[in-house]
Design a protein around this motif. Structure first.
Motif: not given
Length: 137
Positions: A40-51, A88-89, A94-95, A114-116
């Motif tokens: 969930y923390a991968s990438g510059p901002v993570g996935l949680s912010i998208v949710g 952001l997604a 990609v990161s 899942h990312r797609w």
């Protein structure tokens, strides 16, 4: 059904699907040693912010659809939030570090797709947001 009701409904469905898609791995995957936190923390901002933005957009689409706020304001917010969620997604997908993505057990191989799914749900929300703004403005 007219465009002023259909478009926010599509955006609403896309936002709910996106929130569910973001939450599914946290509920369905039994990971150890912080694997899920790293995912969930991968990438510059993570996935949680998208949710979180998806849940906020549910409120925006509902308030615009039920005329509880100015439709032009709701449509504008819907477009901005949808575009932000999609950006952001894509950035997250990609990161994400491949070692994190493929570090889960074989029974969770679906996480590689899942990312797609997250990007697809964000795109549906964007289509609804753009359609809503176009019908209002």
């Amino acid at each position: 059904m007219d465009a002023e009701r259909l478009a926010p409904t599509i955006g609403l469905i896309g936002s709910i699907l996106l929130a569910v898609a973001v939450a599914v791995p946290a509920v369905a995957v039994e990971a150890s040693n912080g694997q899920m936190a790293a995912y969930y923390a991968s990438g510059p901002v993570g996935l949680s912010i998208v949710g979180m933005l998806a849940l906020l957009e549910v409120i925006v689409f509902l308030s615009g659809r039920q005329n509880r706020t100015d439709p032009a304001t709701a449509a504008g917010l819907g477009v901005v939030l949808s575009l932000s969620m999609l950006g952001l997604a894509v950035l997250w997908s990609v990161s994400i570090d491949p070692t994190v993505l493929f570090s889960f057990e074989q029974q969770y191989a679906w996480l590689s797709y899942h990312r797609w799914t997250v990007i697809g749900a964000a795109a549906v929300a964007l289509v609804g947001g753009v359609g809503y703004a176009r019908s209002i403005l």
